[in-house]
Motif scaffolding. Structure first.
Motif, PDB file in Angstrom:
ATOM      1  N   LYS A  11      46.980  68.921  41.987  1.00 23.80           N
ATOM      2  CA  LYS A  11      48.115  68.972  41.485  1.00 23.80           C
ATOM      3  C   LYS A  11      48.145  68.075  40.692  1.00 23.80           C
ATOM      4  O   LYS A  11      49.572  67.621  39.505  1.00 23.80           O
ATOM      5  N   LYS A  14      45.808  68.671  37.080  1.00 20.26           N
ATOM      6  CA  LYS A  14      46.514  69.067  36.357  1.00 20.26           C
ATOM      7  C   LYS A  14      46.872  69.329  35.210  1.00 20.26           C
ATOM      8  O   LYS A  14      46.543  69.674  33.936  1.00 20.26           O
ATOM      9  N   ASP A  30      46.464  77.146  37.859  1.00 20.96           N
ATOM     10  CA  ASP A  30      46.961  77.592  39.277  1.00 20.96           C
ATOM     11  C   ASP A  30      45.744  78.476  40.060  1.00 20.96           C
ATOM     12  O   ASP A  30      44.901  78.146  40.749  1.00 20.96           O
TER      13      ASP A  30
END
Length: 66
Positions: A11, A14, A30
Motif C-alpha cells: 500500500k 503502490k 490492486d
C-alpha cells in the motif's frame, strides 16, 4: 533486492509505483498486490515492452525505493 519488503508494504509502495509507471491504473496496482511477476506483466501490457525490459524496470524501481 528485497521484494518481500515491497510486497509486505504494498500500500505504501503502490503510490511510488504509479508515479513511476503512470500508465498503470489503481485497478492494475490492486490486482498486482505486491507480486513482482504480476507487476512485470502489467508493465508489459500497458507499455508494450518485452518481458526482460519490464523486469529491468522493476529491478531498477526496487533498487531505488527499498
Amino acid at each position: 533486492m528485497n521484494w518481500d519488503r515491497i510486497q509486505g508494504n504494498w500500500k505504501q509502495f503502490k503510490g511510488q509505483a504509479q508515479a513511476n509507471w503512470g500508465e498503470l491504473t489503481n485497478d492494475d496496482l490492486d490486482v498486482v498486490e505486491g507480486r513482482r511477476e504480476e507487476l512485470v506483466g502489467k508493465i508489459q501490457e500497458r507499455y508494450g515492452i518485452a518481458k526482460d525490459e519490464a523486469e529491468r524496470q522493476v529491478d531498477d524501481f526496487t533498487r531505488t525505493n527499498v
